[in-house]
Design an enzyme around this catalytic site. Structure first.
Site, PDB file in Angstrom:
ATOM      1  CD  GLU A 131      -3.075   1.098   0.244  1.00  0.00           C
ATOM      2  OE1 GLU A 131      -2.645   1.844  -0.633  1.00  0.00           O
ATOM      3  OE2 GLU A 131      -3.938   0.194   0.049  1.00  0.00           O
ATOM      4  CB  VAL A 134       0.639   3.202  -4.983  1.00  0.00           C
ATOM      5  CG1 VAL A 134       0.213   4.346  -6.197  1.00  0.00           C
ATOM      6  CG2 VAL A 134       1.199   2.112  -5.670  1.00  0.00           C
ATOM      7  N   GLY A 136       1.844   7.273  -0.905  1.00  0.00           N
ATOM      8  CA  GLY A 136       1.842   7.408   0.514  1.00  0.00           C
ATOM      9  C   GLY A 136       0.818   7.051   1.219  1.00  0.00           C
ATOM     10  CB  ILE A 138      -3.720   7.949  -1.107  1.00  0.00           C
ATOM     11  CG1 ILE A 138      -3.584   9.459  -1.004  1.00  0.00           C
ATOM     12  CG2 ILE A 138      -5.152   7.386  -1.770  1.00  0.00           C
ATOM     13  CD1 ILE A 138      -3.656  10.256  -2.060  1.00  0.00           C
ATOM     14  N   GLY A 189      12.081  14.840   4.245  1.00  0.00           N
ATOM     15  CA  GLY A 189      11.947  13.041   4.056  1.00  0.00           C
ATOM     16  C   GLY A 189      10.797  12.859   2.839  1.00  0.00           C
ATOM     17  CD  GLU A 192      11.810   7.781  -3.822  1.00  0.00           C
ATOM     18  OE1 GLU A 192      12.350   6.571  -3.565  1.00  0.00           O
ATOM     19  OE2 GLU A 192      10.765   8.019  -2.856  1.00  0.00           O
ATOM     20  CG  ASP A 203       8.384   8.149  -6.781  1.00  0.00           C
ATOM     21  OD1 ASP A 203       8.884   7.147  -6.225  1.00  0.00           O
ATOM     22  OD2 ASP A 203       7.567   8.829  -6.335  1.00  0.00           O
ATOM     23  CE  LYS A 207       5.491   7.253  -5.254  1.00  0.00           C
ATOM     24  NZ  LYS A 207       5.523   8.349  -5.133  1.00  0.00           N
ATOM     25  N   GLY A 304       6.337  11.264   3.098  1.00  0.00           N
ATOM     26  CA  GLY A 304       6.580  11.875   4.558  1.00  0.00           C
ATOM     27  C   GLY A 304       6.482  10.639   5.359  1.00  0.00           C
TER      28      GLY A 304
HETATM   29  P1  NAP Z   1      15.798   6.361   3.889  1.00  0.00           P
HETATM   30  O1  NAP Z   1      15.325   7.504   4.769  1.00  0.00           O
HETATM   31  O2  NAP Z   1      16.752   6.807   2.880  1.00  0.00           O
HETATM   32  O3  NAP Z   1      15.928   5.205   4.775  1.00  0.00           O
HETATM   33  C1  NAP Z   1      16.509   3.981   3.881  1.00  0.00           C
HETATM   34  C2  NAP Z   1      16.934   2.950   5.199  1.00  0.00           C
HETATM   35  O4  NAP Z   1      17.416   1.809   4.551  1.00  0.00           O
HETATM   36  C3  NAP Z   1      17.921   3.624   5.923  1.00  0.00           C
HETATM   37  O5  NAP Z   1      17.609   3.400   7.403  1.00  0.00           O
HETATM   38  C4  NAP Z   1      19.345   2.964   5.795  1.00  0.00           C
HETATM   39  O6  NAP Z   1      20.163   2.408   6.742  1.00  0.00           O
HETATM   40  C5  NAP Z   1      18.559   1.625   5.123  1.00  0.00           C
HETATM   41  N1  NAP Z   1      19.629   0.848   4.338  1.00  0.00           N
HETATM   42  C6  NAP Z   1      20.123   1.107   3.359  1.00  0.00           C
HETATM   43  N2  NAP Z   1      21.031   0.162   2.839  1.00  0.00           N
HETATM   44  C7  NAP Z   1      20.673  -0.919   3.618  1.00  0.00           C
HETATM   45  C8  NAP Z   1      21.293  -2.439   3.838  1.00  0.00           C
HETATM   46  N3  NAP Z   1      22.049  -2.755   2.726  1.00  0.00           N
HETATM   47  N4  NAP Z   1      20.682  -3.076   4.806  1.00  0.00           N
HETATM   48  C9  NAP Z   1      19.959  -2.682   5.625  1.00  0.00           C
HETATM   49  N5  NAP Z   1      19.235  -1.250   5.696  1.00  0.00           N
HETATM   50  C10 NAP Z   1      19.832  -0.483   4.642  1.00  0.00           C
HETATM   51  O7  NAP Z   1      14.441   5.878   2.975  1.00  0.00           O
HETATM   52  P2  NAP Z   1      12.938   6.309   3.062  1.00  0.00           P
HETATM   53  O8  NAP Z   1      12.509   7.452   2.817  1.00  0.00           O
HETATM   54  O9  NAP Z   1      12.514   5.710   4.345  1.00  0.00           O
HETATM   55  O10 NAP Z   1      12.256   5.338   1.870  1.00  0.00           O
HETATM   56  C11 NAP Z   1      12.296   3.559   2.265  1.00  0.00           C
HETATM   57  C12 NAP Z   1      11.555   3.194   1.242  1.00  0.00           C
HETATM   58  O11 NAP Z   1      10.097   3.644   1.258  1.00  0.00           O
HETATM   59  C13 NAP Z   1      11.994   3.450  -0.013  1.00  0.00           C
HETATM   60  O12 NAP Z   1      11.466   2.339  -1.040  1.00  0.00           O
HETATM   61  C14 NAP Z   1      11.091   4.506  -0.522  1.00  0.00           C
HETATM   62  O13 NAP Z   1      10.861   4.896  -2.077  1.00  0.00           O
HETATM   63  C15 NAP Z   1       9.762   4.280  -0.047  1.00  0.00           C
HETATM   64  N6  NAP Z   1       8.929   5.335   0.300  1.00  0.00           N
HETATM   65  C16 NAP Z   1       9.286   6.454   0.653  1.00  0.00           C
HETATM   66  C17 NAP Z   1       8.407   7.579   1.097  1.00  0.00           C
HETATM   67  C18 NAP Z   1       8.668   8.626   1.747  1.00  0.00           C
HETATM   68  O14 NAP Z   1       7.972   9.702   1.978  1.00  0.00           O
HETATM   69  N7  NAP Z   1      10.194   8.642   2.416  1.00  0.00           N
HETATM   70  C19 NAP Z   1       6.883   7.307   0.789  1.00  0.00           C
HETATM   71  C20 NAP Z   1       6.708   6.036   0.212  1.00  0.00           C
HETATM   72  C21 NAP Z   1       7.627   5.057  -0.091  1.00  0.00           C
HETATM   73  P3  NAP Z   1      20.861   3.724   7.427  1.00  0.00           P
HETATM   74  O15 NAP Z   1      19.974   4.408   8.096  1.00  0.00           O
HETATM   75  O16 NAP Z   1      21.764   2.972   8.776  1.00  0.00           O
HETATM   76  O17 NAP Z   1      21.802   4.700   6.603  1.00  0.00           O
HETATM   77  N1  HSE Z   2       9.492  10.527  -3.153  1.00  0.00           N
HETATM   78  C1  HSE Z   2       8.168  10.187  -3.071  1.00  0.00           C
HETATM   79  C2  HSE Z   2       7.320  11.337  -3.415  1.00  0.00           C
HETATM   80  C3  HSE Z   2       7.983   9.310  -1.846  1.00  0.00           C
HETATM   81  O1  HSE Z   2       7.758  12.343  -3.170  1.00  0.00           O
HETATM   82  O2  HSE Z   2       6.388  11.231  -3.619  1.00  0.00           O
HETATM   83  C4  HSE Z   2       6.693   8.794  -1.742  1.00  0.00           C
HETATM   84  O3  HSE Z   2       6.490   7.508  -2.584  1.00  0.00           O
END
Ligand code: NAP
Ligand code: HSE
Length: 441
Positions: A131, A134, A136, A138, A189, A192, A203, A207, A304
């Site tokens: 969920e 795609v 966030g 929603i 946050g 990407e 991105d 989605k 976020g």
């Molecule tokens: P992020 O803040 O960059 O966090 C990534 C995490 O992965 C960090 O804790 C990092 O460790 C860890 N990591 C990296 N390489 C690793 C490895 N080899 N083994 C174990 N852990 C590892 O990313 P995020 O924003 O949370 O996003 C995570 C996922 O959610 C991504 O697929 C992203 O596309 C998706 N997503 C994000 C958002 C958003 O708003 N941010 C929204 C929807 C989906 P360290 O902290 O120790 O460096």
């Molecule tokens: N980087 C993505 C965005 C995170 O800004 O929408 C949520 O998927």
């Protein structure tokens, strides 16, 4: 109350730390709603010493996320690392193969390997829930997989990237510079790890690929998506759009046409009075047109920690309650090959901005290039240059370029591309024409 559901969380960044905060803040309510306690057994990230603002002392730490995926005392692996290949793919593959449910927010991984991983999940009779991947916060995946299942979907579209929508909104409303706003989005946050995935449209395309598969029951086809990001959108385009009664949004659109499924991601001018034009900042929206339900639109925060982790929790609770289903709503083996509608066949109105040398015959030549392609114009306006740069027309210097904005009636992408190529070759413009598609939503 039943046995606890035991989680192993890989990735403790924006979303992973956000997930731990929700699980700790709402643990009693979550246990009641799912009928069993949800407990975090283990975590994994790169840097064990990093302060994440959450207490990790009660959890087993794994330097190797894949080893965590195979641990006996874990029921659900939550993958929040990111990336289409590498450790995220290995981790999800290892978890599914060892009979563990997987929850992931990783759209890049699923856009490229979704059907194969779905097949693996089905083979091992476990869930692969996504969920959060795609839009966030929603709940669009559940909506399409369950609530709209009685419909034949003809179109799905939306604002699917919070970072881009935030940038466009701040540029338009506050007149701020692209780079400056992008920095804010990174700090919040939203972006990407590599923000070119956001601003380049990748991105959104990840989605969209998932939405297309959910909507049309076809294999994911990321490489077939027509892709344009927002890098070329200039302040003068936002100003012209505003004057003409439009807003510019980065849209992902997938629709059934006579020649196949059109999948496209590009900046789009939408009428100011439309619901989608009102979706601002980091908000996203997804609209689905179904044959019986009609048009459904969901709006909410698209990125976020809180909104994204909220969707991750919903996936976990579904597993706790025993609600599992094929990841793409139907068996992965039943997904049909994707039949692509060519972008050149796309039909719609277009916004064109030209920087035209102010000399006799230039306008006539441009008009005749449009006429050659049977493109009729709804409006043509010579605009004042945005900044009075010396020698760039504002000083009235004969021959210096002046901005000209045209809106076309409905035409084809092929015709527009041919006309713009001819206009550029004629030498009456001093830079590549800007072209933005118009969608009358
Ligand atoms: P992020 O803040 O960059 O966090 C990534 C995490 O992965 C960090 O804790 C990092 O460790 C860890 N990591 C990296 N390489 C690793 C490895 N080899 N083994 C174990 N852990 C590892 O990313 P995020 O924003 O949370 O996003 C995570 C996922 O959610 C991504 O697929 C992203 O596309 C998706 N997503 C994000 C958002 C958003 O708003 N941010 C929204 C929807 C989906 P360290 O902290 O120790 O460096
Ligand atoms: N980087 C993505 C965005 C995170 O800004 O929408 C949520 O998927």
């Amino acid at each position: 109350m039943s046995e606890p559901l035991r989680l192993g969380i890989a990735g403790l960044g924006t979303v992973g730390a956000g997930l731990l905060r929700i699980l700790s803040a709402n643990d009693a309510g979550l246990a009641l709603r799912s009928g069993r306690p949800i407990v975090v057994r283990a975590v994994s990230a790169r840097d064990r010493k990093k302060d994440r603002g959450v207490d990790l002392s009660a959890y087993e730490w794994f330097d190797d996320a894949c080893a965590m995926a195979e641990a006996a005392d874990i029921d659900v692996v939550v993958e929040l690392i990111g990336g289409e290949d590498g450790v995220a793919k290995d981790l999800v593959g290892a978890a599914l193969t060892s009979g563990k449910h997987v929850v992931t927010a990783n759209k890049a991984l699923l856009a490229h390997h979704g059907p194969a991983l779905a097949a693996l999940a089905e083979e091992h009779d476990v869930a692969l829930n996504f969920e959060a991947a795609v839009a966030g916060g929603i709940p669009i995946v559940k909506t399409m997989r369950e609530s709209l299942v009685g419909n034949r979907i003809t179109r799905v579209y939306g604002i699917l990237n919070g970072t881009c929508n935030y940038i466009l909104t701040c540029m338009e409303r506050e007149g701020r510079a692209f780079e400056d706003v992008l920095k804010d989005a990174q700090e919040a946050g939203y972006a990407e790890a590599d923000p070119t995935f956001d601003v380049g449209g990748h991105d959104t395309a990840h989605k969209l690929a998932l939405l297309t598969t959910l909507a049309f029951g076809t294999e994911t086809a990321f490489d077939a998506i027509y892709l344009e990001g927002i890098e070329s959108i200039a302040p003068e385009d936002l100003e012209a759009a505003d004057d003409l009664g439009y807003r510019i949004k980065l849209l992902g659109v997938a629709m059934q046409t006579d020649s196949g499924i059109e999948q496209r991601v590009h900046p789009t001018m939408v009428p100011k009075h439309s619901a989608i034009a009102e979706v601002d900042g980091v908000s996203n929206c997804v609209a689905v047109d179904g044959d019986f339900v009609g048009d459904v639109m969901l709006i909410g925060m698209g990125a976020g920690a809180g909104p994204t982790a909220s969707s991750v929790v919903a996936d976990i609770i579904d597993i706790a309650q025993g609600n599992t289903m094929p990841p793409f709503a139907q068996p992965a083996s039943a997904l049909r090959p994707y039949a692509r509608a060519r972008m050149r066949g796309h039909e719609g109105g277009y916004y064109i901005r030209l920087s035209v040398y102010d000399r006799p015959g230039a306008f006539a030549a441009i008009a005749s290039r449009m006429a050659e392609q049977e493109i009729s114009l709804e409006s043509i306006v010579q605009r004042r240059p945005r900044a009075a740069l010396p020698g760039i027309g504002a000083d009235g210097q004969a021959g210096a370029p002046m901005p000209v904005v045209m809106i076309t009636h409905t035409t084809t992408e092929a015709a527009i591309r041919r006309a713009l190529e001819a206009i550029e070759n004629d030498g009456n413009v001093d830079q590549k024409p800007q072209m933005i598609r118009i969608e009358n939503l």
